[in-house]
Structures are given as structure tokens and as C-alpha cells.
Design an enzyme around this catalytic site. Structure first.
Site, PDB file in Angstrom:
ATOM      1  CD  GLU A  37      -2.817   1.448   2.802  1.00  9.23           C
ATOM      2  OE1 GLU A  37      -2.583   0.593   3.126  1.00  9.23           O
ATOM      3  OE2 GLU A  37      -3.545   2.194   2.558  1.00  9.23           O
ATOM      4  NE  ARG A 262       2.574  -8.678  10.451  1.00 14.17           N
ATOM      5  CZ  ARG A 262       3.316  -7.362   9.391  1.00 14.17           C
ATOM      6  NH1 ARG A 262       3.480  -5.891   9.418  1.00 14.17           N
ATOM      7  NH2 ARG A 262       1.554  -7.096   8.755  1.00 14.17           N
ATOM      8  CE  LYS A 272       3.060   0.662   4.435  1.00 16.02           C
ATOM      9  NZ  LYS A 272       2.452   0.408   3.535  1.00 16.02           N
TER      10      LYS A 272
HETATM   11  P1  ATP Z   1       2.160  -2.223   8.474  1.00  8.68           P
HETATM   12  O1  ATP Z   1       1.919  -2.725   9.019  1.00  8.68           O
HETATM   13  O2  ATP Z   1       3.594  -1.572   8.248  1.00  8.68           O
HETATM   14  O3  ATP Z   1       1.392  -0.613   7.605  1.00  8.68           O
HETATM   15  P2  ATP Z   1       1.527  -3.297   6.249  1.00  8.68           P
HETATM   16  O4  ATP Z   1       1.278  -5.384   6.108  1.00  8.68           O
HETATM   17  O5  ATP Z   1      -0.359  -2.601   6.121  1.00  8.68           O
HETATM   18  O6  ATP Z   1       2.408  -2.515   6.834  1.00  8.68           O
HETATM   19  P3  ATP Z   1       1.831  -3.757   3.512  1.00  8.68           P
HETATM   20  O7  ATP Z   1       2.415  -2.278   2.459  1.00  8.68           O
HETATM   21  O8  ATP Z   1       0.046  -3.807   2.770  1.00  8.68           O
HETATM   22  O9  ATP Z   1       2.588  -3.296   4.596  1.00  8.68           O
HETATM   23  O10 ATP Z   1       2.501  -4.906   2.938  1.00  8.68           O
HETATM   24  C1  ATP Z   1       2.682  -5.258   1.720  1.00  8.68           C
HETATM   25  C2  ATP Z   1       3.282  -6.421   1.820  1.00  8.68           C
HETATM   26  O11 ATP Z   1       4.238  -6.392   2.761  1.00  8.68           O
HETATM   27  C3  ATP Z   1       1.647  -7.203   2.420  1.00  8.68           C
HETATM   28  O12 ATP Z   1       1.655  -8.464   1.428  1.00  8.68           O
HETATM   29  C4  ATP Z   1       2.554  -7.848   3.816  1.00  8.68           C
HETATM   30  O13 ATP Z   1       2.081  -8.405   3.931  1.00  8.68           O
HETATM   31  C5  ATP Z   1       3.876  -7.723   3.273  1.00  8.68           C
HETATM   32  N1  ATP Z   1       4.578  -7.717   4.613  1.00  8.68           N
HETATM   33  C6  ATP Z   1       4.272  -6.242   5.435  1.00  8.68           C
HETATM   34  N2  ATP Z   1       5.433  -6.141   7.089  1.00  8.68           N
HETATM   35  C7  ATP Z   1       6.019  -6.798   6.778  1.00  8.68           C
HETATM   36  C8  ATP Z   1       6.658  -7.798   7.436  1.00  8.68           C
HETATM   37  N3  ATP Z   1       7.022  -6.843   8.812  1.00  8.68           N
HETATM   38  N4  ATP Z   1       7.346  -8.876   7.624  1.00  8.68           N
HETATM   39  C9  ATP Z   1       7.061  -9.624   6.568  1.00  8.68           C
HETATM   40  N5  ATP Z   1       5.968  -9.062   5.562  1.00  8.68           N
HETATM   41  C10 ATP Z   1       5.568  -7.813   5.590  1.00  8.68           C
HETATM   42 MG    MG Z   2      -1.091  -3.435   5.041  1.00 10.40          MG
END
Ligand code: ATP
Ligand code: MG
Length: 560
Positions: A37, A262, A272
Site C-alpha cells: 500500500e 511477518r 508504518k
Molecule cells: P504495516 O503494518 O507496516 O503498515 P502493511 O502490511 O500494512 O504494513 P503493506 O504495504 O500492505 O503494509 O504490505 C505489503 C506486503 O508486505 C504485504 O503482503 C504484507 O503482508 C508484507 N509485509 C508487511 N510487513 C511485513 C513484515 N513485517 N514482514 C513480512 N512481510 C510484511
Molecule cells: Mg496492508
């Protein structure tokens, strides 16, 4: 070694894919995606997901898409899109012509929603967000059905069209899936599919005032792109029945969602939202501050793409959450830079040394080895003259036992230069601080050899005072003082390490004056340093400390 040539350990996801290929599911195809995102910069957790998705595609000769999951207009910006593209590319992965945006599918998602309404699978609800929450029930109590749940298909179609046309205010109505308010899985209790939001989108502008929710949108995106394995993090495990339900109801191509744990890293926050807070409150200089766990921050800190990929390979992929010791990440960059980074001499806390028996006007060039780990790296010239700087820590007036460096009457080796003996100590009369040492050198020991075989235990680094270049050196430390800053009740700000950045003026050997921004060096005996990508210039070199030399992971590994 290219990314695809690196050995890949097997894991439960690759096992699933192997089974699917054997069963000829999806015609033996493997097609993954990385779906960020664009609401922040990518971090090391995302790197795990990137390495996994692009790595699997490379390993199975499949494809991996880069897709912006841009369904939330209020938090998304072009700056984030640009930085994400840059980070994925820098990590060494190539999406070729497969760059997609969820917002490109808004029309299709809308049409699917109409299809679901017509099939009796969705309804417009007039309850407020609070009321919907109250009706939702709990893990032990079933939810309550909305009084609007049994509207006719015609009424739902009419209201949904008017939602789209902008007739209603934000939050006044939603489109919900009609599933089961008594489901033990809360995600299945008539989840919201669309909300009203009169907000401009970074790509679609003002075209839409209804925006799809993640669970509704994501499966459709995967389906449209004919993804085979939709890999996501563990918190979506309970959403999988919903992912499957939507695609089954629509009767469309149906990828398989697979969840993995994760990445959590000690002394680091990864959300984020929290990273944005650090930026907005000025605790760091920006998303690419070298203390940030973002890809852009790690890059500026001096991490290499291969060290991050190596780290992601080593941590592997599991189904249960755990926290990885940040010492492992540091170990990976040390290993990489030990092989590749040229050595250089720099003095960060200088003590003046005058070589009494060295001619005042003379300078000589000594040969220094660029990298003992890489014979091909060759040698360079380092100037030597009468006045030098050494590290203040390398001298003790009253040395404890086992201190083998310089002390009154002691002889040490200057790396690549000569043996010197300390013959005098000059102090500041009022403070007693040592301000200058007087030494003699032995011309017969050029290059550090002892022709007579005499033993000298200490070897220290040095620079020639007249030839050294002054550089700003930024000594970074962990951003947080506790191992799990993300768990702190009143937010991670209370556990920020106030000493996470110390700036000193270093005296670096002249060959570093023109260090290209982004180039890494091992400053001998001190650590790995990298010319800052943004601030370093020949007029004013700036070096970031990537990591010190002492490897705490090697010790941990020995104990394991
Ligand atoms: P945050 O919780 O930091 O906002 P998010 O999961 O909302 O992160 P996205 O931009 O939606 O962030 O993530 C893109 C991809 O990266 C998704 O498939 C998510 O599962 C993966 N991802 C995000 N954070 C992690 C992590 N700490 N470890 C592994 N994969 C991750
Ligand atoms: Mg997300």
C-alpha cells in the site's frame, strides 16, 4: 551471483507450490505478487515479503507482479509510490512490464459488487460505523443482524448507484456482504465492502467517492492478475474464508492465499504508522534516516542489497511469529562488506603525535593493502610525515596489563608504516589532559617489518595530520533502548535512544576525499562506514557508520 542463482532452502510455502505443480494446479504456473500500500516507505519486513515473492517466481521460472494496493485515498501519495519502486529495484528485483495499481480495477470491482448485489450476496446498510461495531458481537457472542439487511435487490442496486453518484455523505451508508452474523469468524459477519469517502485519489482523482475495503478488493486484484499463490502475513489467516467466499460467489478465477509469519526485528518498530510518527515528530530526519528500518534508510546507512537478501534467506519463512535478533542483520552486512569494502584509515578521536626524528619537510608514500580478503583489490599509497594523528584510545599513560598499544616508553607498530616508541607526553597544564605525544620511529621498520625479529604486540592506525581530510562522521546507534519498542504501552517514543546519533569530526586518509556517495569502506579497527548518499561531497565528505566491527551474532551463533 545473480538473485536467481542463490541456493533456496525449502519451506512450507515452497512445499505447497511443489505439490501444486505436481498436481498440475493452475496448469503448473507460478505467479506471485508483491502488493504494497503506498502509504509509507518500504521497510525490512517488506524486504522479507519481496524476497519471498520475487524469489519464488525466479526459482520456479514464474512471474511476480508489483502491485500498488492503493484503495485508501487519504493516506496515499505519489512520493510513496516512487520510493517503493526505487526500493524494490534497488533490492535487485525486476517486475518487467508487470506494474499494476488496484485503482486500475475500480470499475471491475464496482461491477462485481453489482453482480453480488444481484445475486443477493450484498446489501446497503444505513447503520453508522459505531452501530455496525455494536451489532458485530464478540468472539463468544453472535452478532445482530442489521434492520437494513433484508432490503430488496432493487433497493440495494438503487442505493448503491446513488452511493456511487455522490448523493450521500461520508459514513452514512456502506455496502456489506450478506454472509452470516452468527459466524464464529468475525470477518464473516457481513463485512463492509464499500465505504463512502469524498476524497481525491492519487490516480483516479475525483472519479470515485466510494472506495473498496481491503478484503473485498484484494482477492479481486489477485484474480484479475491470475495470481496463483497469494502470499500474505499471518494476521490475514482469519480473513482467508472471506477471500475464498468472495471469489466463489463471483465465480471467478481463484488464487490460493497462503500466510506466513511477518518479520519482527529486535530494537526496531516495523509498523508504518509508527515509522510515520517518528518522521512527523522529527525524531529522525526523514523516512531515509540511516537509523530507520526502511529500505531507503538501510541503504543510506550502508547496507547492500545482497546483505539484505542474504538476511531474508537466513531467517527463512515460518508459520509462527517470532522476533529476529537485529545482530543477525548486522552480521550479514559485516560478512558482505568484509569481502567487498576497501580498507582505509581514519581517526575519529585524534591525539597528535610528533615523530621527533622524522625530517620536518619530508613526506613519503607507503603501500597499504586495500582488502586482505580480496587480493585483486590491490594496494594504495598512504602519505606519512612528521606529525600524525592516532586514536586517543590507543594511548594510555598508565596502561593496565593486557593493554598492548601505545604508552610511555612503549613501542607499537603503525599499520603499513613504522614502529614508533613513545618518548614524551605533553599535557595541558590546567586540565592535565594529554595533548600531544612525542615519539621516535625506527627507519629500518618501513612497512611495519621487524628485520631483527623483535616482538611488537600492538598495531594501531593513524593518519598524517597535514594530509588527512576532515570529514563529518555520523556514529549511529540503535534507535530504541528496549528490545521490543513496538510493545511499549504508551508508544515507542518513550523508549527512543537519545544517543542514537553522535556526530564527530574525523580525520580520514586523503584517498577518501573523493569517496563517491554510497561507497562503503572499512575504517581499520573501527567499523564499516559509507559516504552519505545525500550529504557527502568532495568539499565536505560525510560518512555514516554502518556497523562497528565487533560481531555479537558470531558469539550468539556459537552458543546455539
Ligand atoms: P504495516 O503494518 O507496516 O503498515 P502493511 O502490511 O500494512 O504494513 P503493506 O504495504 O500492505 O503494509 O504490505 C505489503 C506486503 O508486505 C504485504 O503482503 C504484507 O503482508 C508484507 N509485509 C508487511 N510487513 C511485513 C513484515 N513485517 N514482514 C513480512 N512481510 C510484511
Ligand atoms: Mg496492508
Amino acid at each position: 551471483m545473480t538473485v536467481s542463482e542463490q541456493p533456496r532452502p525449502s519451506d512450507f510455502i515452497r512445499d505447497i507450490i511443489d505439490d501444486d505443480i505436481r498436481a498440475n494446479k493452475y496448469g503448473g504456473r507460478v505467479h506471485t505478487r508483491f502488493p504494497p500500500e503506498p502509504n509509507g516507505y518500504l521497510h525490512i519486513g517488506h524486504a522479507k515479503s519481496i524476497c519471498l515473492n520475487f524469489g519464488i517466481a525466479a526459482q520456479y521460472r514464474g512471474l511476480c507482479n508489483l502491485r500498488f494496493d492503493d484503495t485508501n485515498p487519504t493516506k496515499e501519495e505519489q512520493e510513496y509510490v516512487d520510493s517503493i519502486l526505487d526500493s524494490v529495484r534497488w533490492l535487485g528485483f525486476d517486475w518487467e512490464d508487470r506494474l499494476y495499481y488496484a485503482s486500475d480495477y475500480f470499475d471491475q470491482m464496482h461491477d462485481y459488487a453489482v453482480q453480488l448485489i444481484k445475486a443477493g450476496g450484498a446489501y446497503v446498510d444505513d447503520l453508522s460505523a459505531d452501530e455496525i461495531r455494536d451489532h458485530r458481537g464478540t468472539l463468544t457472542q453472535p452478532g445482530k443482524e442489521s434492520p437494513y439487511r433484508n432490503r430488496s435487490v432493487e433497493e440495494n442496486l438503487d442505493l448503491f448507484a446513488r452511493m456511487r453518484a455522490g448523493e450521500f455523505e461520508d459514513g452514512s451508508r456502506v455496502l456489506r456482504a450478506k454472509i452470516d452474523m452468527a459466524s464464529p469468524n468475525l470477518n464473516m459477519r457481513d463485512p463492509v465492502m464499500y465505504r463512502i469517502l469524498h476524497a481525491d485519489h492519487h490516480r483516479t482523482g475525483s472519479k470515485w467517492c466510494i472506495y473498496p475495503m481491503y478484503d473485498w478488493a484484494h482477492g479481486i486484484e489477485d484474480s484479475i492478475e491470475r495470481i496463483t499463490h497469494s502470499i500474505c502475513t499471518l494476521e490475514f489467516e482469519d480473513h482467508r474464508p472471506l477471500y475464498d467466499w468472495f471469489l466463489e460467489q463471483l465465480g471467478v478465477y481463484h488464487p490460493q492465499q497462503i500466510e506466513f509469519a511477518r518479520l519482527n526485528l529486535s530494537y526496531t518498530v516495523m509498523s508504518k504508522r509508527k515509522l510515520l510518527q517518528l518522521v512527523e515528530k522529527g525524531h529522525v530526519s526523514g523516512w531515509d534516516d540511516p537509523r530507520m528500518p526502511t529500505i531507503a534508510g538501510l541503504r543510506r546507512r550502508g547496507y547492500t542489497p545482497s546483505s539484505i537478501r542474504d538476511f531474508c534467506d537466513r531467517i527463512g519463512v515460518a508459520k509462527t511469529d517470532s522476533t529476529i535478533n537485529i545482530a543477525l542483520l548486522e552480521h550479514c552486512i559485516r560478512e558482505d562488506l568484509n569481502r567487498t569494502a576497501p580498507r582505509a584509515m581514519a581517526v575519529l578521536n585524534p591525539l597528535r603525535v610528533v615523530i621527533d626524528n622524522y625530517p620536518d619537510s619530508e613526506t613519503e608514500e607507503l603501500d597499504a593493502i586495500n582488502n586482505p580478503e580480496d587480493q585483486g583489490a590491490g594496494t594504495r599509497k598512504v602519505p606519512f610525515s612528521r606529525v600524525l594523528y592516532i586514536e586517543r584510545d590507543d594511548f594510555r599513560e598508565n596502561p593496565p596489563s593486557r593493554f598492548f598499544r601505545l604508552a610511555p616508553g612503549r613501542e607499537v607498530r603503525l599499520r603499513y608504516a613504522f614502529l614508533i616508541t613513545c618518548v614524551g607526553v605533553k599535557k595541558d597544564e590546567s586540565t592535565g589532559e594529554v595533548v600531544e605525544l612525542h615519539c621516535t620511529y625506527d627507519p629500518a621498520t618501513r612497512g611495519g617489518d621487524t628485520p631483527d625479529g623483535r616482538k611488537v604486540k600492538g598495531t594501531i592506525h593513524w593518519v598524517s595530520a597535514d594530509h588527512a581530510v576532515q570529514a563529518e562522521v555520523r556514529l549511529y546507534d540503535r534507535l530504541f533502548t528496549v528490545e521490543n519498542p513496538g510493545d511499549v504501552e504508551d508508544g515507542c517514543e518513550s523508549v527512543l535512544n537519545t544517543d542514537s546519533l553522535e556526530i564527530v569530526t574525523g580525520h580520514v586518509e586523503p584517498s577518501l576525499a573523493n569517496a563517491a556517495p554510497g561507497t562503503s569502506y572499512q575504517f581499520e579497527r573501527l567499523g564499516y562506514f559509507c559516504a552519505d548518499l545525500k550529504d557527502s561531497s568532495p568539499e565536505r565528505p560525510v560518512f555514516n557508520r554502518t556497523v562497528a566491527l565487533r560481531d555479537s551474532w558470531a558469539k550468539i551463533e556459537k552458543r546455539l
